[in-house]
Design a protein around this motif. Structure first.
Motif, PDB file in Angstrom:
ATOM      1  N   LEU A   1      -7.900 -20.336  40.813  1.00  9.74           N
ATOM      2  CA  LEU A   1      -7.205 -19.297  40.071  1.00  9.74           C
ATOM      3  C   LEU A   1      -7.488 -17.941  40.703  1.00  9.74           C
ATOM      4  CD1 LEU A   1      -7.979 -20.387  36.393  1.00  9.74           C
ATOM      5  CD2 LEU A   1      -5.963 -20.940  37.770  1.00  9.74           C
ATOM      6  N   THR A   2      -6.495 -17.100  40.730  1.00  9.88           N
ATOM      7  CA  THR A   2      -6.699 -15.731  41.191  1.00  9.88           C
ATOM      8  C   THR A   2      -7.410 -14.943  40.090  1.00  9.88           C
ATOM      9  OG1 THR A   2      -4.597 -14.934  40.299  1.00  9.88           O
ATOM     10  CG2 THR A   2      -4.558 -15.891  42.518  1.00  9.88           C
ATOM     11  N   GLU A   3      -7.872 -13.764  40.433  1.00  8.26           N
ATOM     12  CA  GLU A   3      -8.529 -12.931  39.429  1.00  8.26           C
ATOM     13  C   GLU A   3      -7.581 -12.588  38.290  1.00  8.26           C
ATOM     14  OE1 GLU A   3     -10.344  -9.480  41.050  1.00  8.26           O
ATOM     15  OE2 GLU A   3     -11.619 -10.584  42.476  1.00  8.26           O
ATOM     16  N   GLU A   4      -6.310 -12.344  38.624  1.00  7.57           N
ATOM     17  CA  GLU A   4      -5.329 -12.024  37.586  1.00  7.57           C
ATOM     18  C   GLU A   4      -5.097 -13.217  36.671  1.00  7.57           C
ATOM     19  OE1 GLU A   4      -1.777 -10.513  39.416  1.00  7.57           O
ATOM     20  OE2 GLU A   4      -2.373  -8.450  39.006  1.00  7.57           O
ATOM     21  N   GLU A   5      -5.043 -14.409  37.262  1.00  2.00           N
ATOM     22  CA  GLU A   5      -4.855 -15.607  36.436  1.00  2.00           C
ATOM     23  C   GLU A   5      -6.062 -15.850  35.542  1.00  2.00           C
ATOM     24  OE1 GLU A   5      -1.950 -17.948  39.629  1.00  2.00           O
ATOM     25  OE2 GLU A   5      -4.119 -18.226  39.691  1.00  2.00           O
ATOM     26  N   GLU A   6      -7.252 -15.680  36.093  1.00  2.47           N
ATOM     27  CA  GLU A   6      -8.463 -15.810  35.284  1.00  2.47           C
ATOM     28  C   GLU A   6      -8.442 -14.824  34.123  1.00  2.47           C
ATOM     29  OE1 GLU A   6     -10.841 -17.896  35.283  1.00  2.47           O
ATOM     30  OE2 GLU A   6     -11.358 -18.615  37.302  1.00  2.47           O
ATOM     31  N   GLU A   7      -8.065 -13.590  34.415  1.00  4.39           N
ATOM     32  CA  GLU A   7      -8.019 -12.561  33.380  1.00  4.39           C
ATOM     33  C   GLU A   7      -7.003 -12.922  32.298  1.00  4.39           C
ATOM     34  OE1 GLU A   7      -6.767  -7.830  33.022  1.00  4.39           O
ATOM     35  OE2 GLU A   7      -7.261  -8.698  34.983  1.00  4.39           O
ATOM     36  N   LEU A   8      -5.829 -13.413  32.718  1.00  3.94           N
ATOM     37  CA  LEU A   8      -4.795 -13.796  31.761  1.00  3.94           C
ATOM     38  C   LEU A   8      -5.269 -14.937  30.856  1.00  3.94           C
ATOM     39  CD1 LEU A   8      -1.844 -13.758  30.701  1.00  3.94           C
ATOM     40  CD2 LEU A   8      -1.282 -15.353  32.552  1.00  3.94           C
ATOM     41  N   PHE A   9      -5.831 -15.986  31.462  1.00  3.66           N
ATOM     42  CA  PHE A   9      -6.247 -17.143  30.672  1.00  3.66           C
ATOM     43  C   PHE A   9      -7.435 -16.812  29.773  1.00  3.66           C
ATOM     44  CE2 PHE A   9      -4.419 -20.040  34.236  1.00  3.66           C
ATOM     45  CZ  PHE A   9      -3.140 -19.752  33.785  1.00  3.66           C
ATOM     46  N   ASP A  10      -8.324 -15.960  30.259  1.00  2.00           N
ATOM     47  CA  ASP A  10      -9.430 -15.518  29.398  1.00  2.00           C
ATOM     48  C   ASP A  10      -8.893 -14.787  28.177  1.00  2.00           C
ATOM     49  OD1 ASP A  10     -11.396 -16.588  30.983  1.00  2.00           O
ATOM     50  OD2 ASP A  10     -11.834 -14.725  32.071  1.00  2.00           O
ATOM     51  N   LEU A  11      -7.893 -13.935  28.395  1.00  2.00           N
ATOM     52  CA  LEU A  11      -7.278 -13.217  27.279  1.00  2.00           C
ATOM     53  C   LEU A  11      -6.680 -14.186  26.268  1.00  2.00           C
ATOM     54  CD1 LEU A  11      -6.117 -10.672  25.880  1.00  2.00           C
ATOM     55  CD2 LEU A  11      -4.164 -10.824  27.457  1.00  2.00           C
ATOM     56  N   LEU A  12      -5.935 -15.167  26.742  1.00  2.00           N
ATOM     57  CA  LEU A  12      -5.294 -16.119  25.835  1.00  2.00           C
ATOM     58  C   LEU A  12      -6.318 -16.946  25.074  1.00  2.00           C
ATOM     59  CD1 LEU A  12      -2.357 -17.313  28.141  1.00  2.00           C
ATOM     60  CD2 LEU A  12      -2.267 -15.656  26.281  1.00  2.00           C
ATOM     61  N   ARG A  13      -7.405 -17.357  25.749  1.00  2.00           N
ATOM     62  CA  ARG A  13      -8.458 -18.115  25.060  1.00  2.00           C
ATOM     63  C   ARG A  13      -9.129 -17.249  23.987  1.00  2.00           C
ATOM     64  NH1 ARG A  13      -9.350 -20.804  30.260  1.00  2.00           N
ATOM     65  NH2 ARG A  13     -10.534 -18.982  30.966  1.00  2.00           N
ATOM     66  N   THR A  14      -9.375 -15.981  24.327  1.00  2.00           N
ATOM     67  CA  THR A  14     -10.020 -15.074  23.375  1.00  2.00           C
ATOM     68  C   THR A  14      -9.152 -14.868  22.139  1.00  2.00           C
ATOM     69  OG1 THR A  14     -11.165 -13.926  25.169  1.00  2.00           O
ATOM     70  CG2 THR A  14     -10.958 -12.754  23.079  1.00  2.00           C
ATOM     71  N   VAL A  15      -7.855 -14.647  22.366  1.00  3.00           N
ATOM     72  CA  VAL A  15      -6.939 -14.447  21.244  1.00  3.00           C
ATOM     73  C   VAL A  15      -6.900 -15.691  20.364  1.00  3.00           C
ATOM     74  CG1 VAL A  15      -4.524 -14.096  20.624  1.00  3.00           C
ATOM     75  CG2 VAL A  15      -5.545 -12.744  22.465  1.00  3.00           C
ATOM     76  N   THR A  16      -6.834 -16.850  20.981  1.00  2.33           N
ATOM     77  CA  THR A  16      -6.781 -18.097  20.217  1.00  2.33           C
ATOM     78  C   THR A  16      -8.027 -18.259  19.355  1.00  2.33           C
ATOM     79  OG1 THR A  16      -5.483 -19.133  21.985  1.00  2.33           O
ATOM     80  CG2 THR A  16      -6.550 -20.601  20.409  1.00  2.33           C
ATOM     81  N   THR A  17      -9.193 -17.976  19.920  1.00  3.08           N
ATOM     82  CA  THR A  17     -10.453 -18.148  19.193  1.00  3.08           C
ATOM     83  C   THR A  17     -10.618 -17.109  18.095  1.00  3.08           C
ATOM     84  OG1 THR A  17     -11.491 -19.071  21.166  1.00  3.08           O
ATOM     85  CG2 THR A  17     -12.956 -18.273  19.429  1.00  3.08           C
ATOM     86  N   GLU A  18     -10.446 -15.842  18.429  1.00  5.54           N
ATOM     87  CA  GLU A  18     -10.711 -14.767  17.468  1.00  5.54           C
ATOM     88  C   GLU A  18      -9.677 -14.689  16.355  1.00  5.54           C
ATOM     89  OE1 GLU A  18     -11.469 -11.017  19.287  1.00  5.54           O
ATOM     90  OE2 GLU A  18     -13.062 -11.794  20.599  1.00  5.54           O
ATOM     91  N   CYS A  19      -8.489 -15.216  16.596  1.00  7.39           N
ATOM     92  CA  CYS A  19      -7.469 -15.229  15.540  1.00  7.39           C
ATOM     93  C   CYS A  19      -7.521 -16.508  14.714  1.00  7.39           C
ATOM     94  CB  CYS A  19      -6.084 -15.049  16.148  1.00  7.39           C
ATOM     95  SG  CYS A  19      -5.818 -13.418  16.881  1.00  7.39           S
TER      96      CYS A  19
END
Length: 751
Positions: free
Chosen positions: A119-137
């Motif tokens: 994964l590129t850094e941008e892809e890592e950042e995107l997927f981390d964001l989506l995982r965080t949103v899923t968990t915190e919501c």
């Protein structure tokens, strides 16, 4: 192998092996103890590179022997791979032994979690964001990336790049182990299509489409428990709560009539366009390719509904793993095979467009179609369904994508061999009886054109060099966009492939049009369209501009052929031998200067017969170039390849010995290529590149008001303007005064 034996003993056979940076014959038995002995680093690289490194060291004959599925040598080599995997990390299934059915090559539900993608850094950042949103919501959603992104990321991974190179080597012997590793890495990088690598691993040379991608990348993310709009709203709410920029969300609503049974939410996050969709299950009726019923499904159902196994893979964002729900997607990627998740005939009859997508992906990725899929694709029921259930716009779009692919020749060959060509390219009734012959001729010309362009990339003549093209265009003030060579112009190549494939049809209609000319004049404008325009615009629904350019390439090719056949190649040689040259002044780039034999020439008054002969050549070429413009190289190569094809057909007329025929044919081919090279070089030397942008020295108002004041309205005014154009062509850099004097002398009645 020298003894022509089918017995393969890897521990006692001596191979003539070419190693990177080493030149030696090494008994295979010497490799057995490499790990204990330290060994020669060059020899050691065979093991450290796995199967790909070993096969890359074989010469072409050896590769072909090892590539035959089911042969004793092939099978024993697979056994050897299994044996050596005890000591080094070589996947046993990286070499297909040909012993299993294409529909059951791997276990259903195969665990693909061991597949690693970078994964590129941008892809890592995107997927981390989506995982965080899923968990915190507090969402329980499992997010899965689906479609081409997963396929292309896997193909770009180290294991698959190495494995695909090994398979390509077995099939074609393209890559050379004597090249430095960075060269091999570049070639392997072109295996993945997502990043527009376009080297052709099944051809020794190929046009290079490798252009950097800066546009946002599309990613489809499948949800298992909610609508895409709901997740997009949750994402924006989280971004807002954390003081971050929110993004607008576009929603494609349900529209069953357009195959949209479940809504899709689209938004841009960073450099990605993301479609949030649902896992889907589909049911089809017999008379439509649009699903009759679509509902939220399971990952398994969603995978099975997809067109191809290689497009059915998921990347589970929550867990960071690849999922292969069909159990065959990874294997098919590894083997370079296009196959369907469900029985092919069922899949193709449900949605006949998939037969064209199968051909396109085979060409795009340089994969082969499975035998079961080929059989189904050739089924008459599939052809009938393709004709009845798929719109012509979708058919035309698929054809266009095929010709943009890395293997346009392979795509058209599949359409011809599968019997789909007459359905995809429906011909007027009068051509139906010999349509197959026309398309076979077109395929031959397309193959020759593609192959010659590959040769021009590997060994470019001067007129195919980008730097020289730019210098030649400077005479007429045209820049890079107007002078791009074909190897750098993907769109021009696409138009050339259309022109080459359909040229025999155009030639056949041109020869039969004389009798119908009077009848054609009585028809309305739309009915007067040529068969090429009708086929491209009416049947394939291509833009009129594309169809016009394809036909212009064909017509210009005929013009170049006529010029060469009339002896203009001799005139071109005179240009080069005399040193006649038209170029811009080094000190004043807006000024054109002429020379011959390194002596300055005054264009207004020069009367040297050699110079005048060169200017006559310039005039003749300018007429053809003005009609075709920047696409002249496409037309020029098409003309050349038609001549090369004719030379190949003439070979059968010789009755001398075979080796003499071959030598004579090579001389003929070489002679034709030399003619065209000289012709193109002369055009560039005479400053003809960009001649289509030349502006008149005097405009119409000036001619009417002060030069030819008695000129009447009507066609004669066009004659005057044409005369001005011709004078400027044969007097490059000539003065305005000289032109005015010429016009008054030519049209004294109006002066």
């Amino acid at each position: 192998q020298k003894e022509n034996t089918d017995v393969f003993n890897p521990l006692s056979t001596t191979f003539d092996v070419r190693f990177p940076y080493a030149d030696e014959r090494v008994p295979a038995r010497a490799h057995y103890n490499l790990f204990e002995s330290g060994g020669n680093p060059a020899s050691f690289s065979i093991y450290s590179n796995g199967i790909a490194g070993l096969m890359n060291s074989f010469d072409p004959d050896m590769k072909r022997t090892f590539a035959t599925p089911g042969s004793p040598v092939h099978s024993r080599f697979a056994s050897f791979a299994s044996f050596t995997s005890q000591f080094i990390n070589i996947p046993e299934d990286s070499l297909d032994t040909g012993g299993s059915n294409g529909m059951n090559r791997s276990r259903p539900g195969r665990d693909a979690s061991a597949i690693e993608i970078d994964l590129t850094e941008e892809e890592e950042e995107l997927f981390d964001l989506l995982r965080t949103v899923t968990t915190e919501c507090g969402m329980k959603s499992t997010l899965r990336v689906a479609g081409g992104w997963v396929r292309d990321k896997i193909l770009a991974s180290k294991e698959f790049k190495q494995n695909r190179v090994s398979l390509d080597l077995l099939e074609t012997g393209v890559l050379d182990a004597t090249k430095p590793p960075e060269v091999e890495d570049e070639a392997m990088n072109r295996i993945t299509s997502k990043f527009k690598g376009a080297s052709n691993p099944n051809a020794s040379k190929s046009p290079d489409n490798s252009l950097s991608v800066t546009v946002p990348v599309d990613i489809d993310i499948a949800l298992d428990d909610k609508l895409g709009r709901e997740f997009a709203d949750e994402l924006n709410q989280w971004l807002s709560d954390h003081g971050r920029e929110t993004h607008s969300v576009g929603v494609v609503l349900k529209n069953p009539e357009k195959s949209k049974h479940l809504e899709t939410a689209t938004m841009r996050v960073n450099n990605y366009w993301i479609d949030f969709v649902n896992l889907r299950a589909e049911e089809y009726t017999s008379d439509s390719r649009i699903p009759d019923l679509m509902r939220i499904g399971t990952p398994e159902e969603d995978s099975l509904r997809r067109d191809l196994t290689i497009n059915s893979l998921f990347y589970n964002i929550n867990e960071g793993i690849v999922e292969d729900m069909t159990g065959r997607g990874i294997d098919d990627l590894r083997r370079g095979v296009v196959s369907t998740p469900l029985p092919p005939l069922t899949t193709l009859l449900d949605d006949p467009l998939r037969v064209l997508r199968s051909v396109r992906f085979a060409a795009r990725l340089r994969f082969t179609m499975s035998e079961e899929l080929k059989t189904a694709a050739a089924d008459e029921r599939v052809k009938a369904a393709l004709e009845q259930k798929v719109s012509r716009e979708r058919v035309g779009s698929e054809v266009d994508l095929m010709l943009k692919s890395r293997d346009p020749v392979g795509a058209m060959r599949l359409l011809v061999n599968l019997g789909l060509i007459n359905t995809v390219f429906p011909l007027p009734q009068k051509f139906v009886t010999n349509g197959s012959d026309l398309f076979q001729e077109g395929l031959t010309l397309l193959s020759a054109t593609h192959g010659h362009l590959c040769d021009c990339k590997a060994n470019p003549p001067m007129w195919c060099e980008a730097k020289r093209a730019l210098q030649a265009g400077a005479v007429n003030g045209v820049g890079k966009e107007e002078t791009r060579v074909l190897m750098e112009d993907e769109d021009a190549r696409r138009l050339l492939w259309y022109a080459a494939f359909l040229k025999p049809l155009k030639s056949r209609t041109t020869s039969s049009n004389d009798d119908a000319e009077a009848e054609t004049r009585k028809k309305p404008r739309k009915a007067k369209r040529s068969v090429i325009l009708r086929l491209l615009v009416d049947e394939l629904k291509r833009p009129i501009r594309d169809a016009d350019q394809v036909e212009k390439i064909m017509n210009a090719a005929d013009s170049f052929t006529k010029l060469v056949s009339m002896g203009s190649d001799i005139s071109a040689l005179s240009v080069l031998l005399s040193g006649a040259q038209v170029m811009h002044d080094s000190e004043n780039r807006s000024k054109i200067v002429c020379s011959m034999n390194k002596k300055a020439v005054e264009p207004d008054t020069e009367d040297d017969p050699v110079w005048l002969h060169c200017m006559e050549f310039r005039r003749n070429c300018a007429e053809a170039l003005r009609r075709i413009g920047p696409l002249w190289r496409a037309a020029f190569i098409l003309s050349l390849c038609e001549q090369l094809m004719d030379a190949g057909n003439d070979e059968l007329e010789y009755t001398i010995e075979g080796d003499v025929i071959e030598q004579t044919h090579e001389e003929i081919v070489s002679g034709i290529m030399n003619k065209y090279d000289v012709f193109a070089a002369a055009m560039m030397q005479l400053g003809l590149i960009g001649i289509w942008t030349q502006q008149p020295l005097v405009n119409g108002g000036e001619i009417k008001n002060s030069i030819l004041t008695r000129i009447p309205e009507g066609p004669v005014f066009r004659d005057v303007m044409d005369e001005q154009t011709e004078w400027m062509t044969t007097h490059p850099g000539g003065s305005k005064e000289g032109l005015i004097e010429h016009l008054r002398a030519t049209f004294p009645a109006f002066a």
